[in-house]
Design a protein around this motif. Structure first.
Motif: not given
Length: 405
Positions: A334, A342-343, A362-364, A369, A372, A385, A387, A393
């Motif tokens: 991450m 971002q992952l 695109e991640l929190d 999160t 992942p 992952w 989201d 979630s």
């Protein structure tokens, strides 16, 4: 003047076109598929052994009631999900999560169960489903102490016959003594049979970081365990112990980042092996420079090459690694991006050569999160992952063909 303006516009158009093409290739390479998880799901764990691919996860039905589920992947589709068990006395944590492993038809999973009113007082409880059985055997003990302390950060892999090799952080020595003193967190390992019988419980290191994930893999020489160590001076770098000819080696630092930190960063390593070829990825912020490193070994972890920096910048860690062959690995991690994260994933050759970075999602950027997951399934790399959108979630899944890296 006009000619300079025209030239500038041409350069800008070429640049933007190139960026658009790069983004298009990244998007086309990532294939999103439906998740078997229900609403309000989180904490995915991916497992694949070349024959079977499973994912476990947790769903919350009420404020305190949690359920552990799993499903199997077949032909790029997740099959019907199955509930293993549920409980209202679990310790459910973004970094210390349940998992599932398969070996010759036998299944093993675990949850963390509160052992007292203390915030970080919980035990590892095993669940096993022997091949041919219809009902899970649940709530089986992994460790034998009854101290109201922290036990967790489990990693498990298939082992001899249909058994499992398992390692975890064990806080039994951290219980406060009469004089007010406390011992340190330890890392332990054991073998678990298909029926949940624990044997060869062994202390591997008597002083480790308190809440970073452990990782383990089976090399041609035997199991290796990698974890974040903790020196008396509060240096918290990665160490390895190896089972060689029936005896565990002394802990050895993989590489001296010399990260001095007086609190746990909650960011453990990941390892992958083929024979005696081994790859280890980890996060460090030594010198206030956050980064993800990767090292290769061709002798089962006795010696390592110099580390290769994986990330571009602003790494958050939460790494995973897959070894494709003796000289090639894929690493995911991450990375901070604007107000989120971002992952990302990249293929790295032992020489240090890297493929283009892939943005998987695109991640929190918050703890919600979680960590992942990444696994090799056939000729594709799968990702799972959590989201987080509008406070809710759900688990997302995607894959990228190996040839697209």
């Amino acid at each position: 003047m006009k000619s300079y303006t025209i030239c500038g516009l041409i350069v800008l158009i070429v640049f933007l076109t190139s960026c658009a093409e790069t983004l298009k290739k990244e998007v086309e390479a990532v294939n999103y598929i439906d998740s078997p998880a229900g609403d309000v799901s989180s904490l995915p764990y991916l497992f694949s052994n070349g024959e079977n691919t499973l994912m476990s996860w947790v769903e919350h039905h009420e404020d305190t009631l949690a359920s552990l589920y799993y499903a199997e992947l077949k032909d790029v589709e997740w099959q019907t999900s199955h509930k293993i068990l549920q409980g209202d006395d679990w310790f459910v944590n973004w970094a210390d999560f349940p998992m599932i492993v398969e070996n010759r038809g036998n299944l093993l999973s675990h949850v963390l169960k509160k052992s007292s009113e203390g915030t970080y007082s919980y035990d590892v409880k095993l669940n096993v489903l022997p091949k041919g059985s219809e009902n899970w055997m649940t709530d089986l003990p992994l460790h034998t102490d009854d101290t109201p302390t922290e036990h967790g950060f489990v990693s498990a892999v298939p082992y001899k016959g249909g058994s499992f090799f398992i390692t975890w952080l064990d806080g039994r020595n951290t219980e406060e003594k009469e004089d007010g003193s406390r011992g340190a967190m330890t890392v332990r390992a054991a073998e678990v049979s298909a029926k949940g019988e624990v044997s060869k419980d062994t202390v591997l290191d008597v002083r480790t970081c308190d809440c970073c994930q452990t990782t383990t893999t089976i090399t041609a020489n035997g199991p290796v365990v990698i974890y974040r160590d903790r020196s008396e001076e509060e240096i918290r770098d990665m160490s390895i112990v190896r089972l060689v000819e029936g005896k565990w080696t002394a802990p050895k630092t993989i590489y001296s980042d010399n990260w001095l930190i007086k609190g746990c960063p909650v960011n453990g390593p990941k390892a992958s092996s083929i024979g005696n070829n081994l790859a280890v990825a980890w996060f460090t912020a030594a010198g206030d420079l956050p980064k993800v490193n990767l090292v290769f070994s061709n002798d089962g972890g006795e010696h390592f090459d110099s580390p290769i920096r994986v990330d571009e910048a602003d790494a958050l860690g939460r790494v995973d690694v897959l070894l494709l062959d003796a000289d090639t690995a894929i690493v995911s991690w991450m990375e901070a991006k604007d107000s989120g994260a971002q992952l990302k994933a990249v293929k790295i050759i032992r020489s240090g050569k890297k493929s283009d970075y892939k943005i998987i999602a695109e991640l929190d950027g918050s703890r919600k999160t979680g960590f992942p997951q990444m696994e090799l399934v056939g000729n594709s790399v799968y990702f799972a992952w959590t989201d987080v959108a509008k406070g809710v979630s759900n688990i997302k899944i995607a894959y990228v063909p190996v040839g697209q890296f």
